[in-house]
Design a protein around this motif. Structure first.
Motif, PDB file in Angstrom:
ATOM      1  N   THR A  31      -4.776  -2.700  -2.078  1.00  0.00           N
ATOM      2  CA  THR A  31      -4.397  -4.071  -2.400  1.00  0.00           C
ATOM      3  C   THR A  31      -3.782  -4.162  -3.796  1.00  0.00           C
ATOM      4  OG1 THR A  31      -6.199  -4.895  -0.991  1.00  0.00           O
ATOM      5  CG2 THR A  31      -5.260  -6.434  -2.581  1.00  0.00           C
ATOM      6  N   SER A  34      -0.372  -2.671  -3.675  1.00  0.00           N
ATOM      7  CA  SER A  34       0.561  -3.536  -2.953  1.00  0.00           C
ATOM      8  C   SER A  34       1.025  -4.685  -3.834  1.00  0.00           C
ATOM      9  CB  SER A  34      -0.109  -4.076  -1.682  1.00  0.00           C
ATOM     10  OG  SER A  34      -0.478  -3.024  -0.813  1.00  0.00           O
ATOM     11  N   ILE A  35       0.086  -5.305  -4.554  1.00  0.00           N
ATOM     12  CA  ILE A  35       0.472  -6.408  -5.438  1.00  0.00           C
ATOM     13  C   ILE A  35       1.433  -5.922  -6.527  1.00  0.00           C
ATOM     14  CG2 ILE A  35      -0.432  -8.070  -7.102  1.00  0.00           C
ATOM     15  CD1 ILE A  35      -2.972  -8.233  -5.387  1.00  0.00           C
ATOM     16  N   TRP A  56       1.562  -7.390  -0.121  1.00  0.00           N
ATOM     17  CA  TRP A  56       0.241  -7.942  -0.441  1.00  0.00           C
ATOM     18  C   TRP A  56      -0.438  -8.551   0.784  1.00  0.00           C
ATOM     19  CZ3 TRP A  56      -1.212 -12.853   0.577  1.00  0.00           C
ATOM     20  CH2 TRP A  56      -0.202 -13.792   0.828  1.00  0.00           C
TER      21      TRP A  56
END
Length: 698
Positions: A31, A34-35, A56
């Motif tokens: 996560t 991804s952000i 995200w």
């Protein structure tokens, strides 16, 4: 001192917990990555048709699956549903970085092996991430496939659902483009062709055609399997299924509503919906707060109907008014209608949905008030029991309620509403701390009984118990009145028979002898005296008969000796052989009313007679104990006890009836439970009359 130590969890649970923690760490890292990747690529790729999507949303969706799944693994170990949530959640979270590295390659223009693997993961392997919902539907809530024919349906559903990921993972890149230029360009640039199987194009075309319909059919079959689990399920299992139903309703509602909104809102709605599903599964499997779903379910139904009604109002207004007025007037009219209609519509919908799910328990005053009115109109005890059963069934949405009332004579009067169910909950029916019966009820659509529900049920029971007992007392009073009249007439008939058949002939014979003696006194004096002697002897029989009649009415010993000495005299008369009877009077018991004295004496005499005839005892004791409110008579022996198959005889019925006449009771039990010779303890409680209060002197 004993030290209490916590029992360590088994090795298998520890292993699963390690796996769960690892999946959570992987998902959190995915996560975060991804952000970061989105922050680097999102601005440059805005509006670019080759944009692979936001990283995200995939990573966070996986995170909201893996966290509840990990909590579930931590609690129950290797439960199949927990494993599916945890592992598939981590795989879903990894879909975020896979999308991110593809977007990064599009921004930088530099192709790499990492970008190729990322593309393969989200474009091909990502299709398998649709399977966890399918698998959970088939395994929920116990982690096992359904039995019987539904097991075959489950296997077919899994096979059909697997067709779509197989098609995406194994199909060559040239067959995946579908004629879409951007997709074919991405496949040619990034797809590594890993695991592709070069089957004839016709085969792959056929599989591609049937893959998505097969997935839809598989979902329908999985839902049917889930619904089938309700048949014959326990109340707890149905509550678990309701959690899944509620989460599914929320998920579908969010998807439908968000489909009219921007993409970013759709992604948020999808993630929130998955969160509802995973948290609901966690609650259902762990059974923590299991029954709180009912209020959530009713609110969900309410607001779903509200949203639909508001949309219908808006559409109707725009269709009817939009062609006449401009948009601002139309919007104002729509706003006024929605504001005016929203509040009453919301309240009505909530009451309807709440009553459907919860019954009428949310309006306790109305339930109690209605029951009070019904009890006033009821004709007798059975009708009142029926009204109580109806009120409970209505208040708690129960399909079956049975009310049982225990009468003092040992009989049970019952009344029931609905169809008898296999599983019922038993609740005591009490009044003034005394158990007077029980309530058997099938738990309703909301099986849980909250503290507020208990108070409502307690109020219903107290209200009904007071009315029922009042009706029972009236019935008993009427029965006592009739019994008194009957007893008086029977006693008069008995005395008439005794006087006519016993004293009558004796007195008639004496009169004849006296007349004969008068006739013989002058002519035959000696014979006259002989006849007089015979008359005198017969008068002794008359006196004995009169004494017997008087004793039957009230034992003379009570007047001559008092209750305690009279019972001692009776004990001495019945003692003998191997049986020794003693009388214990711990404190003075006089004065007593005549009715209490006679009842106590008769009960003691009858009980001692039963000991002599049936107990085979060597010792017995009679205790006379006076309290402020009652005289307690106890007769205890060391005999063979009461047989489990024995039927109450005339003596036992006589004991109970004598006590009941005075408003008392008789209890029979084992004197020494568990002993080889448990004996019998007869305990009679005879209430004492309350003395009238003296007038206060001014």
């Amino acid at each position: 001192m004993v030290l209490m130590t916590a029992v360590p969890p088994p090795a298998s649970l520890i292993a699963w917990r390690v796996v769960a923690v690892a999946m959570v760490l992987v998902s959190v890292a995915a996560t975060v990555a991804s952000i970061w990747l989105d922050s680097v690529t999102l601005e440059q790729l805005a509006g670019d048709p080759s944009y692979a999507g936001s990283a995200w949303s995939a990573a966070v969706a996986g995170l909201v699956l893996v966290v509840p799944g990990a909590l579930l693994v931590w609690q129950v170990g290797g439960h199949p549903v927990a494993i599916v949530l945890t592992i598939f959640g981590a795989l879903w979270a990894l879909d975020g970085p896979a999308i991110g590295v593809v977007n990064l390659a599009l921004v930088t223009g530099e192709d790499s092996a990492l970008a190729s693997w990322g593309f393969w993961y989200f474009a091909r392997f990502g299709s398998i991430l649709l399977l966890p919902i399918q698998v959970i539907l088939l395994l929920f809530p116990d982690g096992r496939l359904a039995t019987g024919a539904w097991r075959i349906v489950s296997i077919v559903s899994l096979a059909l659902a697997s067709l779509l990921p197989i098609t995406f993972i194994l199909q060559p890149a040239k067959n995946l483009g579908g004629g879409i230029a951007v997709r074919e360009e991405q496949l040619a640039r990034f797809d590594p062709g890993f695991l592709a199987i070069p089957l004839p194009d016709a085969v792959w075309a056929t599989l591609s055609t049937i893959a998505q319909p097969s997935a839809a059919i598989a979902s329908i079959l999985a839902i049917a399997v889930t619904i089938s689990r309700r048949r014959g399920a326990s109340f707890e299992r149905r509550a678990q299924l309701r959690w899944l139903i509620w989460a599914g309703l929320v998920f579908v509602a969010l998807l439908v509503v968000s489909s009219f909104l921007p993409v970013i809102v759709q992604e948020f709605a999808f993630t929130i919906g998955l969160g509802f599903v995973s948290v609901s599964i966690l609650i259902a499997v762990t059974r923590h707060g299991l029954y709180t779903v009912d209020r959530l379910l009713s609110w969900t139904l309410v607001y779903a109907l509200l949203i639909a009604s508001v949309l219908l109002v808006d559409v109707g207004i725009y269709l009817l008014v939009g062609a006449i007025f401009d948009d601002r007037v139309t919007m104002l009219v729509a706003l006024l209608i929605v504001v005016v209609a929203y509040a009453p519509l919301r309240d009505r919908l909530f009451r309807a949905a709440s009553r459907l799910v919860n019954g009428r328990r949310d309006d306790p005053y109305a339930v109690v008030s209605e029951l009070a009115g019904r009890l006033e109109q009821a004709g007798g005890t059975r009708d009142q029991l029926t009204e109580l059963a109806r009120s409970i069934a209505s208040a708690f949405a129960s399909g079956f309620v049975r009310v049982e009332l225990d009468r003092p004579d040992g009989t049970v009067i019952t009344s029931e509403v609905g169809t008898p169910a296999a599983h019922t909950a038993s609740l005591p029916l009490e009044h003034d701390g005394k158990h007077i019966g029980r309530i058997l009820m099938q738990e309703g659509r909301r099986p849980a009984i909250s503290p507020r529900d208990r108070r409502l049920l307690s109020d219903l029971v107290r209200l009904a118990a007071a009315a029922i007992l009042n009706a029972e007392l009236n019935r008993e009073l009427q029965a006592i009145r009739e019994g008194l009249v009957t007893a008086r007439e029977e006693e008069r008939s008995r005395l008439r028979r005794e006087l006519h058949d016993g004293l009558g002939p004796l007195l008639g014979g004496i009169r004849l002898r006296l007349e004969t003696s008068r006739n013989l006194i002058e002519k035959q004096p000696e014979k006259s005296l002989s006849v007089l002697d015979t008359a005198i002897d017969e008068s002794s029989e008359v006196i004995a008969e009169i004494r017997r009649l008087v004793h039957d009415l009230r034992p003379p010993a009570l007047d001559d000796l008092g209750l305690a000495r009279a019972v001692e005299q009776q004990a001495d008369r019945l003692s003998g052989g191997d049986l020794a009877i003693s009388v214990s009077v711990p404190s003075p018991i006089e004065p007593l009313s005549a009715a209490v004295e006679v009842a106590a004496y008769r009960i003691a005499s009858e009980a001692l007679t039963n000991v002599v005839k049936h107990a085979g005892a060597t010792a017995a004791v009679v205790r006379l104990i006076r309290t402020d409110a009652a005289l307690v008579v106890e007769i205890e022996d060391d005999g063979i006890g009461i047989s489990a198959t024995s039927v109450a005889g005339v003596g036992t019925v006589s004991l109970r009836s004598r006590a009941t006449e005075l408003g008392g009771s008789v209890e029979l039990s084992e004197a020494q439970p568990g002993a080889d010779r448990p004996g019998v303890l007869v305990r009679a409680t005879l209430p004492l009359p309350v003395p009238a209060a003296e007038d206060a002197t001014p």
